[in-house]
Scaffold this active site. Structure first.
Site, short mmCIF file in Angstrom:
data_model
loop_
_atom_site.label_atom_id
_atom_site.label_comp_id
_atom_site.label_asym_id
_atom_site.label_seq_id
_atom_site.Cartn_x
_atom_site.Cartn_y
_atom_site.Cartn_z
N ASP A 270 18.98 -99.24 -19.13
CA ASP A 270 20.27 -98.78 -19.63
C ASP A 270 21.32 -99.88 -19.53
O ASP A 270 21.30 -100.69 -18.60
CB ASP A 270 20.74 -97.56 -18.82
CG ASP A 270 19.80 -96.37 -18.96
OD1 ASP A 270 19.14 -96.27 -20.02
OD2 ASP A 270 19.73 -95.55 -18.03
N LYS B 221 16.23 -87.29 -25.51
CA LYS B 221 16.68 -85.92 -25.24
C LYS B 221 16.99 -85.14 -26.53
O LYS B 221 18.09 -84.62 -26.73
CB LYS B 221 17.91 -85.93 -24.33
CG LYS B 221 17.68 -86.58 -22.97
CD LYS B 221 18.93 -86.51 -22.12
CE LYS B 221 18.74 -87.15 -20.76
NZ LYS B 221 18.67 -88.63 -20.83
N HIS C 185 17.57 -82.39 -29.16
CA HIS C 185 18.04 -81.01 -29.06
C HIS C 185 18.53 -80.60 -30.43
O HIS C 185 19.64 -80.95 -30.84
CB HIS C 185 19.17 -80.92 -28.03
CG HIS C 185 19.62 -79.51 -27.77
ND1 HIS C 185 20.63 -79.21 -26.89
CD2 HIS C 185 19.21 -78.32 -28.26
CE1 HIS C 185 20.82 -77.90 -26.85
NE2 HIS C 185 19.97 -77.34 -27.68
N ILE D 115 17.25 -77.95 -34.21
CA ILE D 115 16.43 -76.86 -34.70
C ILE D 115 14.96 -77.29 -34.63
O ILE D 115 14.65 -78.48 -34.60
CB ILE D 115 16.84 -76.44 -36.12
CG1 ILE D 115 16.63 -77.60 -37.10
CG2 ILE D 115 18.29 -75.96 -36.15
CD1 ILE D 115 16.84 -77.20 -38.56
N THR E 141 12.37 -77.56 -36.66
CA THR E 141 11.81 -78.48 -37.65
C THR E 141 12.28 -79.91 -37.40
O THR E 141 11.49 -80.86 -37.47
CB THR E 141 12.21 -78.04 -39.07
OG1 THR E 141 11.72 -76.72 -39.31
CG2 THR E 141 11.62 -78.98 -40.11
N THR F 164 21.52 -84.68 -14.14
CA THR F 164 21.87 -84.95 -12.74
C THR F 164 23.35 -85.24 -12.54
O THR F 164 23.81 -85.34 -11.40
CB THR F 164 21.04 -86.12 -12.19
OG1 THR F 164 21.21 -87.26 -13.04
CG2 THR F 164 19.58 -85.77 -12.10
N ARG G 253 20.05 -98.92 -12.10
CA ARG G 253 20.93 -99.95 -11.57
C ARG G 253 20.50 -100.58 -10.24
O ARG G 253 20.69 -101.79 -10.06
CB ARG G 253 22.36 -99.40 -11.47
CG ARG G 253 23.05 -99.33 -12.82
CD ARG G 253 24.28 -98.45 -12.79
NE ARG G 253 23.92 -97.03 -12.71
CZ ARG G 253 24.79 -96.04 -12.87
NH1 ARG G 253 26.07 -96.31 -13.10
NH2 ARG G 253 24.40 -94.79 -12.81
#
EC number: 4.1.1.23
Length: 243
Positions: free
Chosen positions: A18, A68, A70, A72, A74, A130, A222
């Protein structure tokens, strides 16, 4: 120089790339001795595109593609199919997308991998991030459940949908492992080695404690990526799991 930690310990630690530009991420991952897994998140993926997954795999690394999804059913299925075709071996979706979307995503990762000769990835359902605290979850999202209850509900939803595991904070690992035995994977961020800053995570644990609680793999960013000696920091985390 021979590693002071086992390959099994190295397999349990996923280093989050990241906050890095694509060139930085590739250079960093090439320099950390014994590294097995890296996590590609939204920021790096948006900068570099799918090619970064291929480049990291060409370095001999296994890739956790943490986007991640998120949406519908299809749309989620289409995205998961393409992620699996890239060769990512862990892929995240949000559990709260619902059972239909989770089932579609699970079928899609199998199809995407098999159609391109890639290993079938493990689909992970994200439960509660988190960074959330219980009072904020209740106030901002009107979720009356406590975090532990909410995580348990979403993990059960994922398991019933046939998903291979979930992402949760280390504080929920022990209770989830009691409910879901292996091979259901429990992957946890919020890992901070002893003596390091917790940053923007609020539900955290040390690497040995998280593994002892039942975590399958740990995501660490990190404390390793911002260390003056990333190889040493990675080795220290691995060694802590070997003792």
């Amino acid at each position: 120089m021979a590693s002071s930690f086992s390959a099994e310990s190295a397999e349990r630690i996923i280093v989050a790339l990241d906050g890095m530009a694509p060139d930085q991420a590739l250079a960093f991952s090439a320099q950390v001795q014994g590294l097995r897994w890296v996590k590609v998140g939204l920021e790096l993926f948006v900068q570099a595109g799918p090619e970064v997954v291929i480049q990291l795999r060409n370095q001999g690394l296994r890739v956790f593609l943490d986007l991640k999804f998120h949406d519908i059913p299809t749309t989620m299925a289409g995205a998961c199919l393409r992620a699996a075709a890239l060769g990512a071996e862990l892929i995240t979706v949000h559990a709260c997308a619902g059972s239909e979307a989770l089932q579609a995503a699970q079928a899609a990762v199998v199809e995407g991998a098999q159609s391109t000769g890639q290993p079938v990835p493990t689909l992970l359902a994200v439960t509660v991030l988190t960074s959330w605290e219980e009072h904020r979850l209740q106030r901002e999202l009107a979720v009356e459940q406590g975090i532990a209850e909410r995580v348990s509900q979403l993990a059960l939803l994922a398991a019933k949908a046939g998903v291979g595991g979930c992402v949760c904070s280390p504080l929920e690992v022990a209770s989830l492992r009691a409910q879901h035995r292996e091979p259901f994977a429990l992957v946890t961020p919020g890992i901070r080695p002893q003596g390091t800053s917790v940053g923007d995570q609020v539900r955290v644990m040390t690497p040995p404690a998280a593994i002892e609680a039942g975590a399958s793999q740990l995501v660490i960013g990190r404390p390793i990526t911002q260390s003056e000696n990333p190889s040493g920091a990675f080795a220290q985390c691995c060694t802590a799991l070997s003792t």
